[in-house]
Scaffold this active site. Structure first.
Site, PDB file in Angstrom:
ATOM      1  N   HIS A 160       0.812  -1.217   0.000  1.00 28.13           N
ATOM      2  CA  HIS A 160       0.000   0.000   0.000  1.00 28.13           C
ATOM      3  C   HIS A 160       0.847   1.269   0.000  1.00 28.13           C
ATOM      4  CE1 HIS A 160      -3.946   1.617  -0.013  1.00 28.13           C
ATOM      5  NE2 HIS A 160      -4.521   0.608   0.609  1.00 28.13           N
ATOM      6  N   ASP A 176      -2.397   3.286  -4.205  1.00 29.26           N
ATOM      7  CA  ASP A 176      -3.627   3.170  -3.446  1.00 29.26           C
ATOM      8  C   ASP A 176      -4.523   2.097  -4.070  1.00 29.26           C
ATOM      9  OD1 ASP A 176      -4.670   4.339  -5.731  1.00 29.26           O
ATOM     10  OD2 ASP A 176      -4.753   6.338  -4.852  1.00 29.26           O
TER      11      ASP A 176
END
Length: 455
Positions: free
Chosen positions: A426, A430
């Site tokens: 992450h 995104d």
């Protein structure tokens, strides 16, 4: 007068600092030629042969089989330029330190000249080796002859030797009596059960006379008195364990998944294979789809440099793929996968898979990946949440392709369905980027013609 030269365990590259001796390929007194493999070692990345840069007579070996040595530790000494060195088969000249030293000892990448011979045991073939005086090769501690007993791999021979099993007394379950790892493990379990019974008898009958069990070699997995087994995390298994633990510790990962109708992809593959030429694998088609998706979403073909606090996006796609072997999970890497077509990918997958199963992958073939494809569908499962192959940023998981009810063009039909899962770091992107990548992969699976845009 002979000059005695010391050959040390060379720098194995790729951050490796040591190796475990699996099998010696020469004995003291053997005549060796330049770049002849003299010992088989297992690193944290692969099992490879180490070639000696000197030609002459082996005068000493350092380290028993199963011993771990650091880079720079002595492996053996070779007498160069002595009278015995003149008896190298096929040659009648005196080797010297200058004329008989290649200086090229990088493990796994070959040397300057092909080895004169390799003393590997092949099913149905005897072991040949140059000797100054004929003598049987035995391991007194284990009583196992290192002769022409057909075994599937050197690891099987080592496992038997460490546990005192005589391979000559075993009947292999493989083709033409080939002894498999399962045969040795079955024998070890039988020995373990017998020993547990003896231990219990000794505990309940103080005056009972029981045979003393052989002491297992250090690091060997054998059952204890309760039948429990402790398996050392070392070699490739240890390296995989460390990498997976580091991935979970350092990478804030997330997973998204989608079901896709793979019917058209399978039809396209069938049409390709019906046209003649080499057969195209499903894995190769999925790899081609991956590289096309990474061209659209390069954020996922990257890694995080923690010290510099930077995301490094790679220009080339070096595609790793998970391969299960009897020594554990390995991830061979297809170099420059983005430049290959489906036929080239199929051939490279087959080559690397064969090398993985035979334990001959080089360190270069096991490192440097930028993205990994994990086809866990071969294990008969539909879905998974893969652990990212550190230091990469993402892994695509592919489940089995099976017939399922599916709404196709407004009607219920039986279609070939596959579940795709993407685990991603992450920090590099995104959810929108990850979802876009996975959706593009699914679109290409459902409509292979979408790939024509990037071909």
């Amino acid at each position: 007068m002979a000059q005695v030269l010391e050959f040390k365990l060379p720098d194995l590259g790729e951050g490796l600092t040591g190796a475990e001796i699996v099998r010696w390929l020469v004995e003291v007194g053997d005549v060796v030629t330049v770049d002849q493999p003299v010992v088989e070692v297992e690193t944290a990345k692969a099992m490879v042969d180490v070639p000696c840069p000197y030609g002459g007579v082996v005068t000493a070996r350092f380290g028993e089989e199963g011993t771990e040595l650091p880079v720079g530790a002595p492996l053996l000494t070779v007498a160069v330029g002595g009278p015995d060195a003149d008896r190298t088969p096929g040659e009648d000249r005196r080797p010297t330190a200058s004329s008989e030293a290649s200086g090229n000892v990088l493990v796994g990448y070959g040397t300057s000249k092909a080895p004169a011979r390799r003393r590997r045991v092949r099913p149905g073939q005897p072991v040949s080796a140059p000797r100054t005086t004929p003598a049987p090769r035995t391991t007194p501690a284990a009583g196992v002859l290192d002769g022409p007993v057909p075994v599937i791999s050197p690891l099987v021979r080592r496992l038997a030797r460490q546990n005192g099993l005589d391979l000559r007394e075993m009947t292999g379950s493989g083709p033409e009596g080939l002894i498999l790892r399962a045969d040795v493990e079955h024998a070890l379990r039988a020995v373990g059960v017998q020993q547990v019974r003896k231990d219990r008898t000794a505990a309940t009958e103080p005056h009972a006379r029981t045979a003393q069990a052989p002491t297992p070699a250090a690091g060997t997995a054998v059952p204890d008195a309760d039948g429990d087994v402790r398996v050392p995390l070392k070699g490739i298994r240890g390296a995989v364990a460390d990498k997976l633990s580091r991935s979970r510790t350092e990478i804030p990962d997330a997973t998204c998944w989608v079901d896709a109708d793979a019917t058209e992809l399978m039809r396209a593959r069938a049409a390709m294979n019906a046209s003649g030429g080499p057969k195209i694998s499903v894995l190769a088609l999925l790899a081609r789809i991956c590289t096309a998706a990474l061209a659209r979403f390069p954020e996922l073909n990257s890694s995080v440099d923690r010290e510099a606090r930077e995301v490094v996006r790679y220009a080339a796609v070096h595609l790793g793929f998970a391969a299960q072997t009897e020594r554990g999970l390995v991830v061979p890497v297809v170099r420059d996968a983005h430049t290959r077509d489906a036929e080239s990918l199929t051939a490279e997958f087959a080559r690397l898979t064969g090398a993985a199963r035979s334990g001959t992958l080089t360190p270069a073939e096991l490192t440097g990946g930028t993205f990994t494809l994990n086809n866990y569908g071969v294990f008969g499962v539909d879905g998974s949440t893969p652990i990212i192959n550190h230091p990469e940023a993402a892994m695509l998981g592919v489940g089995r392709i099976v017939p399922k009810p599916w709404v196709h063009e407004g009607e219920l039909a039986v279609r070939q369905v596959v579940q795709l899962s993407l685990t991603f770091d992450h920090r590099v992107c995104d959810g929108g980027t990850a979802g876009g990548f996975l959706r593009h992969v699914a679109d290409c699976v459902e409509q292979p013609a979408v790939l024509l845009r990037t071909l």
